[in-house]
Motif scaffolding. Sequence first.
Motif, PDB file in Angstrom:
ATOM      1  N   ASN A 148      -4.438  -7.961   6.765  1.00  0.00           N
ATOM      2  CA  ASN A 148      -3.021  -7.677   6.995  1.00  0.00           C
ATOM      3  C   ASN A 148      -2.531  -8.311   8.290  1.00  0.00           C
ATOM      4  OD1 ASN A 148      -1.189  -5.663   5.307  1.00  0.00           O
ATOM      5  ND2 ASN A 148      -3.335  -5.135   4.923  1.00  0.00           N
ATOM      6  N   ASP A 186       0.840  -1.192   0.000  1.00  0.00           N
ATOM      7  CA  ASP A 186       0.000   0.000   0.000  1.00  0.00           C
ATOM      8  C   ASP A 186       0.885   1.255   0.000  1.00  0.00           C
ATOM      9  OD1 ASP A 186      -3.025   0.792   0.601  1.00  0.00           O
ATOM     10  OD2 ASP A 186      -1.745   2.169   1.713  1.00  0.00           O
ATOM     11  N   GLN A 216      -9.267  -4.732   5.183  1.00  0.00           N
ATOM     12  CA  GLN A 216      -7.845  -4.638   4.821  1.00  0.00           C
ATOM     13  C   GLN A 216      -6.961  -4.815   6.054  1.00  0.00           C
ATOM     14  OE1 GLN A 216      -6.289  -2.022   1.604  1.00  0.00           O
ATOM     15  NE2 GLN A 216      -5.372  -0.860   3.266  1.00  0.00           N
ATOM     16  N   SER A 263      -1.657   2.234  -7.706  1.00  0.00           N
ATOM     17  CA  SER A 263      -2.559   3.236  -7.142  1.00  0.00           C
ATOM     18  C   SER A 263      -2.319   4.577  -7.830  1.00  0.00           C
ATOM     19  CB  SER A 263      -2.313   3.374  -5.643  1.00  0.00           C
ATOM     20  OG  SER A 263      -3.135   4.367  -5.086  1.00  0.00           O
ATOM     21  N   ASN A 276      -2.226  -3.475   0.165  1.00  0.00           N
ATOM     22  CA  ASN A 276      -3.539  -2.984  -0.238  1.00  0.00           C
ATOM     23  C   ASN A 276      -4.398  -4.179  -0.637  1.00  0.00           C
ATOM     24  OD1 ASN A 276      -5.502  -2.060  -2.539  1.00  0.00           O
ATOM     25  ND2 ASN A 276      -4.995  -0.200  -1.419  1.00  0.00           N
TER      26      ASN A 276
END
Length: 432
Positions: free
Chosen positions: A242, A176, A238, A259, A203
């Motif tokens: 994780n 991410d 998320q 992204s 992500n």
Amino acid sequence: MFHIIMSADENYIKYSAVLITSIIKNTDLSKKFKDFCDKEDFIPLKNNNTLDSYSYLKFDTLNKEQQKEGYIFHILSNFISPQTEEKLQFFEKELNSIYPCKILIHIFEDEFFKDFPKSGAAHSNYLSYYRLKINSILDNNVKNCIYLDSDMLCFFDIRELFALDLKDKIIACVNDPGSKKRKIKFKEKNKKITFYFDQNYFNAGFLLINFEKYKKEKIEEKTHELAKKCFYIKAADQDLLNFVLRNQILKLDFAYNFSIITYAYAICRDENSNRLNFTREEFNQSFKNPKILHYGEKPWKYLKSYIDANGKNINDHWWEMVNKTPIFNKELLEEKNNIKEYLYIAALGFMALKFYNDFKFFKIASLIKNKNDKKYLEYIKEIKDEEFGLCCILGESIFYARKSNKGSFSVILKLLKIIFHYKKYSHKSRII
């Protein structure tokens, strides 16, 4: 068969259709799945110790169902109307004329997720948690599957991913780009525990899942148990994923979940260890050739945002795919004519940038308090293409401050930080 999973409510189905079309259109009909398997192991960047090497499946070790060509798109939803279901049937038929595919709808009730905290993407409904229920929609023949957010666009033959051998890893994912100073708080045996995520925080909008191991390790059950214990969580599913999967991931190139905010600026690992966990060299490789774009500024709300390595507005890519999307394209193109709010947002952001460049920092406060934004539209033509996305970010921050009744001083500091990061880190991403 290649199983691809998405979450979408009634309104998001048409956006999911664009993503599905991009996957079909980028499937190389001159190749078979076997062509992607049986390759030598591949290391993305030579002499690089930060990315894992990729191993490939041996085609002959797969069963007939796993060897079979064709996509099965699973749409997880809370409700889809009969009219939309009918559209999806015609949509599937059109795409089948290009490459074999099926579209299956799976309806869940929010009641299943009453123990899950509302936060992040789940602040208004539980839809983002639906991806955790893949056990109930896939059968035992499935080896790997992919989850994708609907606000994505595919630029490559995605069968390349299904050919990866995850071995003992449960997922392959992408880091991410946000701050890694994240945490989750939960209770364990009446004791409050705070867990801080590290630089490997990923992500969850893109997940390549080793389904066999996912079931064996009971990931669905583990996320549910953690959810019931949480009393502080920011990124909903998320954060849960994780925590549960933190030691069982294969790190993929940023290109697989690029992204779009990083088109404005990217703070790489060799510049700040708490940000994007790729070096500038690694990021630049993905910048030149993204495989999946993950839109933050939604192209159905913004006709213009950032420019890519070739100087093209990235939202044009999405609208070009809309033109190729059967059944849903007419509806989307009609909506396109009414997309105008982003102009006000960009104009507002441009004024904030202008005040910054003129060292009139506290005049930004007037933008927060004064809601007569029409007068700023005359400045739209002055916005440089390469700064349009930045202006959108700034304008969105001001809109959010108004909505949330944020104090002017804290908002000014946030805007100054965004501009500072843009000026410090954006030009490097364009040194390719």
